[in-house]
Every structure is written in C-alpha cells, then in structure tokens.
Design a protein around this motif. Structure first.
Motif, PDB file in Angstrom:
ATOM      1  N   PRO A 298      -5.864  -0.776  -1.397  1.00 53.65           N
ATOM      2  CA  PRO A 298      -5.345  -0.931  -0.075  1.00 53.65           C
ATOM      3  C   PRO A 298      -4.089   0.027   0.261  1.00 53.65           C
ATOM      4  O   PRO A 298      -3.961   0.608   1.366  1.00 53.65           O
ATOM      5  CB  PRO A 298      -5.207  -2.238   0.211  1.00 53.65           C
ATOM      6  CG  PRO A 298      -5.976  -3.104  -0.585  1.00 53.65           C
ATOM      7  CD  PRO A 298      -6.135  -2.158  -1.793  1.00 53.65           C
ATOM      8  N   LEU A 299      -3.591   0.233  -0.916  1.00 47.13           N
ATOM      9  CA  LEU A 299      -2.042   1.029  -0.982  1.00 47.13           C
ATOM     10  C   LEU A 299      -2.182   2.413  -0.877  1.00 47.13           C
ATOM     11  O   LEU A 299      -1.345   3.057  -0.486  1.00 47.13           O
ATOM     12  CB  LEU A 299      -1.079   0.403  -1.582  1.00 47.13           C
ATOM     13  CG  LEU A 299      -0.782  -1.132  -1.340  1.00 47.13           C
ATOM     14  CD1 LEU A 299       0.210  -1.465  -2.226  1.00 47.13           C
ATOM     15  CD2 LEU A 299      -0.309  -1.388   0.073  1.00 47.13           C
ATOM     16  N   LEU A 300      -3.232   3.015  -1.842  1.00 52.90           N
ATOM     17  CA  LEU A 300      -3.368   4.203  -1.978  1.00 52.90           C
ATOM     18  C   LEU A 300      -3.384   5.198  -0.649  1.00 52.90           C
ATOM     19  O   LEU A 300      -4.335   5.008  -0.026  1.00 52.90           O
ATOM     20  CB  LEU A 300      -4.621   4.506  -3.063  1.00 52.90           C
ATOM     21  CG  LEU A 300      -4.271   4.063  -4.363  1.00 52.90           C
ATOM     22  CD1 LEU A 300      -5.661   4.391  -5.159  1.00 52.90           C
ATOM     23  CD2 LEU A 300      -3.206   4.896  -4.950  1.00 52.90           C
ATOM     24  N   GLY A 301      -2.641   6.187  -0.734  1.00 57.95           N
ATOM     25  CA  GLY A 301      -2.692   7.103   0.457  1.00 57.95           C
ATOM     26  C   GLY A 301      -1.769   6.740   1.628  1.00 57.95           C
ATOM     27  O   GLY A 301      -1.729   7.314   2.615  1.00 57.95           O
TER      28      GLY A 301
ATOM     29  N   LEU B 109       9.199   2.286  -6.055  1.00 60.53           N
ATOM     30  CA  LEU B 109       9.918   1.110  -6.159  1.00 60.53           C
ATOM     31  C   LEU B 109       9.423   0.118  -7.038  1.00 60.53           C
ATOM     32  O   LEU B 109       8.284   0.154  -7.616  1.00 60.53           O
ATOM     33  CB  LEU B 109       9.551   0.536  -4.591  1.00 60.53           C
ATOM     34  CG  LEU B 109      10.158   0.883  -3.251  1.00 60.53           C
ATOM     35  CD1 LEU B 109       9.440   0.269  -2.101  1.00 60.53           C
ATOM     36  CD2 LEU B 109      11.648   0.925  -3.561  1.00 60.53           C
ATOM     37  N   LEU B 110      10.442  -0.403  -7.712  1.00 60.07           N
ATOM     38  CA  LEU B 110      10.260  -1.537  -8.861  1.00 60.07           C
ATOM     39  C   LEU B 110      10.174  -2.864  -8.153  1.00 60.07           C
ATOM     40  O   LEU B 110      11.201  -3.042  -7.267  1.00 60.07           O
ATOM     41  CB  LEU B 110      11.324  -1.577  -9.809  1.00 60.07           C
ATOM     42  CG  LEU B 110      11.388  -2.386 -11.016  1.00 60.07           C
ATOM     43  CD1 LEU B 110      12.139  -2.019 -12.206  1.00 60.07           C
ATOM     44  CD2 LEU B 110      12.151  -3.892 -10.669  1.00 60.07           C
TER      45      LEU B 110
ATOM     46  N   LEU C 149       5.479   0.844  -7.701  1.00 58.72           N
ATOM     47  CA  LEU C 149       5.096   1.697  -6.489  1.00 58.72           C
ATOM     48  C   LEU C 149       5.296   3.113  -6.522  1.00 58.72           C
ATOM     49  O   LEU C 149       6.530   3.333  -6.075  1.00 58.72           O
ATOM     50  CB  LEU C 149       5.205   0.793  -5.242  1.00 58.72           C
ATOM     51  CG  LEU C 149       4.573   1.260  -3.951  1.00 58.72           C
ATOM     52  CD1 LEU C 149       2.713   0.630  -3.978  1.00 58.72           C
ATOM     53  CD2 LEU C 149       5.132   0.734  -2.713  1.00 58.72           C
ATOM     54  N   ILE C 150       4.494   3.912  -6.741  1.00 56.77           N
ATOM     55  CA  ILE C 150       4.662   5.394  -7.158  1.00 56.77           C
ATOM     56  C   ILE C 150       4.491   5.981  -5.791  1.00 56.77           C
ATOM     57  O   ILE C 150       3.426   5.920  -5.162  1.00 56.77           O
ATOM     58  CB  ILE C 150       3.871   6.069  -8.134  1.00 56.77           C
ATOM     59  CG1 ILE C 150       3.928   4.910  -9.517  1.00 56.77           C
ATOM     60  CG2 ILE C 150       4.187   7.337  -8.610  1.00 56.77           C
ATOM     61  CD1 ILE C 150       5.281   4.893 -10.011  1.00 56.77           C
TER      62      ILE C 150
ATOM     63  N   LEU D 208      -0.065   2.688  -8.282  1.00 57.30           N
ATOM     64  CA  LEU D 208       0.696   1.403  -8.613  1.00 57.30           C
ATOM     65  C   LEU D 208       0.443   1.061  -9.863  1.00 57.30           C
ATOM     66  O   LEU D 208      -0.749   0.700 -10.053  1.00 57.30           O
ATOM     67  CB  LEU D 208      -0.075   0.294  -7.530  1.00 57.30           C
ATOM     68  CG  LEU D 208       0.644  -0.915  -7.577  1.00 57.30           C
ATOM     69  CD1 LEU D 208       2.178  -0.903  -7.235  1.00 57.30           C
ATOM     70  CD2 LEU D 208      -0.087  -2.215  -6.671  1.00 57.30           C
ATOM     71  N   ILE D 209       1.678   1.011 -10.634  1.00 54.69           N
ATOM     72  CA  ILE D 209       1.318   0.856 -11.904  1.00 54.69           C
ATOM     73  C   ILE D 209       2.215  -0.439 -12.343  1.00 54.69           C
ATOM     74  O   ILE D 209       2.934  -0.751 -11.894  1.00 54.69           O
ATOM     75  CB  ILE D 209       1.644   2.159 -13.012  1.00 54.69           C
ATOM     76  CG1 ILE D 209       3.195   2.225 -12.532  1.00 54.69           C
ATOM     77  CG2 ILE D 209       0.906   3.256 -12.641  1.00 54.69           C
ATOM     78  CD1 ILE D 209       3.649   3.609 -13.402  1.00 54.69           C
TER      79      ILE D 209
END
Length: 265
Positions: A17-20, A65-66, A57-58, A48-49
């Motif tokens: 859902p978050l990619l892009g 964001l950590l 969150l890259i 997201l790793i």
C-alpha cells in the motif's frame, strides 16, 4: 510489546500500500515526537525495511523515518481520515493515511539521513530472519559469554528482535533452563538454540503475532499466537509436554516462564 514478529507483520502489510506513495501532510498530536513536515513533505516512499524491532520507511532521496513501537505502539493504515484512539501522529499520503497510535507513549518516530540509518542498523545485533544470521556468526557471539542464556537472548546488540515473550518460548523449545549460563551450554544445546530462534519467530509470524494486551495489525485486528504459547504467562498450569506446573521467576526484573522438568538447569 511488539517484538520482531509483530513488526515484520506490520512491514508486510504496509509494504504494497505504501510503495510509490507521496507524503502530502504531517500532523503531530504529541510534542514528544519531534519530526518536521519540511523533512518529509513531497517525498516518495520507495521501500519499507525492518531490522529487529525497528521499521524504516525509505524515501526517494535515501532518507527515512524510523518507527519503534515501544510497549504499546501500532501503525494503522486507513483509506479515509480517522481520529484514532491514542493517536500521536498521522501522515497523509497521496492515497490514504498512516497513524501512529501509542497508549503509553514509549514508542518513537525519528527522521534519519541515509548515514544515520546505517549507524542505527549497525548498532543492532544479528537479525534472526536475515542472511546475516548464520551458524558462524552465532558461534562468534557465544565466545566468552558467561551470562544466563535468557539475558543473552534479550540483548539487542547481539541478536535483535527478541523480547520477553519469545525468549521464554525459544528456551522451552530448546529445552534450556533460562538461568543456565552460556558457557555451560553443550554443543547440542547451542545448535538447538540457534535453530529454535528463527523457528519460533516464524511460527509467530504465521500466526499473525501475539496479542496479549495492545498489539494490533495495521487494520486494527489482533494476532493469535497467544493461543499457541507453551510457557509464557502460564504459571501454575501443566506443561503441555510433561504435565509439570509451569514456573515463573524474575530475571532482570522481567517475568520468565519455564518448565522445571523439560528445562533442567
């Protein structure tokens, strides 16, 4: 407290859902969270790793964001804007919203440059679900360790991601008493411990995490690994293997559960 399995479940649920997605807005509801709109506004999420209990969150400029969930933190993804209970921050995306909710306020969000993120990851021990977790690396960790095995498992600088719940479950599966000293472990016990760590963590992921009090999925639902716990929070109840009552002791001010027959010191 969310441990490695719960954080990995959150990562898997949020990744697609978050990619892009582009960061449109940032709302802070708790002054303890000190991130700024100017650091993340209009940036695009590229990955997201996770390492241990930390989520990163890259963004497209390699900053991140950590997120650390603390004792009661959760990330909730919604399509519509909602005012959620215990909400501390909300990130508006080009499509949807991420809310960081945390009743006890021990969790944190921090903005990191690429170099800062690398330093945080280097400070953490081996992650049991990553390729760095190997028998050779594990053996090196055991050199000159004299502390109790339960304390070894809980040290995030050696192996990261294991908390109190899974440490007790790992030791039960390994048939190792939590107070046994690392230097006293046999070769067979060391190998059993090495194998049991990722096995328990992966079982918990399959069962969608452990919800005893606060942990919830990104859609607000609960996990069910608490129904599979062999020793944790089962003081006085019969061991599911031998029937001996489960014992609870305090180690490093934390409750530790074990079977005195299956896990002889």
């Amino acid at each position: 407290m969310p441990e490695l399995p719960e954080v990995e479940i959150i990562r898997r649920e949020l990744l697609l859902p978050l990619l892009g997605e582009r960061i449109v807005d940032l709302e802070i509801d708790d002054k303890k969270i000190q991130i700024h709109s100017m650091d993340i506004l209009n940036k695009v999420i590229t990955d997201l790793i996770r390492k241990g209990k930390y989520l990163f969150l890259i963004f497209n400029d390699s900053s991140s964001l950590l997120f650390h969930m603390g004792m009661t933190g959760s990330l909730i993804y919604t399509k519509a804007k909602e005012n959620l209970r215990f909400q501390r921050a909300r990130i508006t995306l080009s499509q949807g919203f991420i809310s960081f909710c945390d009743a006890r306020r021990f969790g944190k969000i921090k903005y990191l440059t690429e170099n800062e993120r690398e330093k945080v990851m280097e400070s953490l021990g081996f992650d049991p679900l990553l390729s760095e977790y190997s028998w050779n690396n594990f053996e090196k960790l055991l050199i000159n360790k004299t502390l109790p095995v339960k304390n070894f498992l809980m040290n995030q600088a050696w192996i990261t991601g294991i908390g109190n719940i899974y440490a007790s479950e790992i030791l039960f599966l390994s048939k190792i008493h939590p107070e046994k000293r690392m230097k006293e472990l046999t070769v067979q016990e060391r190998k059993s411990l090495f194998d049991s760590i990722p096995l328990i963590l992966n079982q918990a992921i399959i069962c969608e995490g452990t919800t005893i009090r606060d942990y919830q999925h990104t859609n607000g639902s609960s996990g069910f690994f608490q129904n599979c716990l062999q020793v944790y929070d089962r003081e006085g109840k019969p061991c599911l293997v031998c029937g001996t009552p489960i014992v609870r002791i305090k180690m490093a001010q934390r409750s530790t559960y074990f079977c005195p027959r299956c896990q002889k010191i």
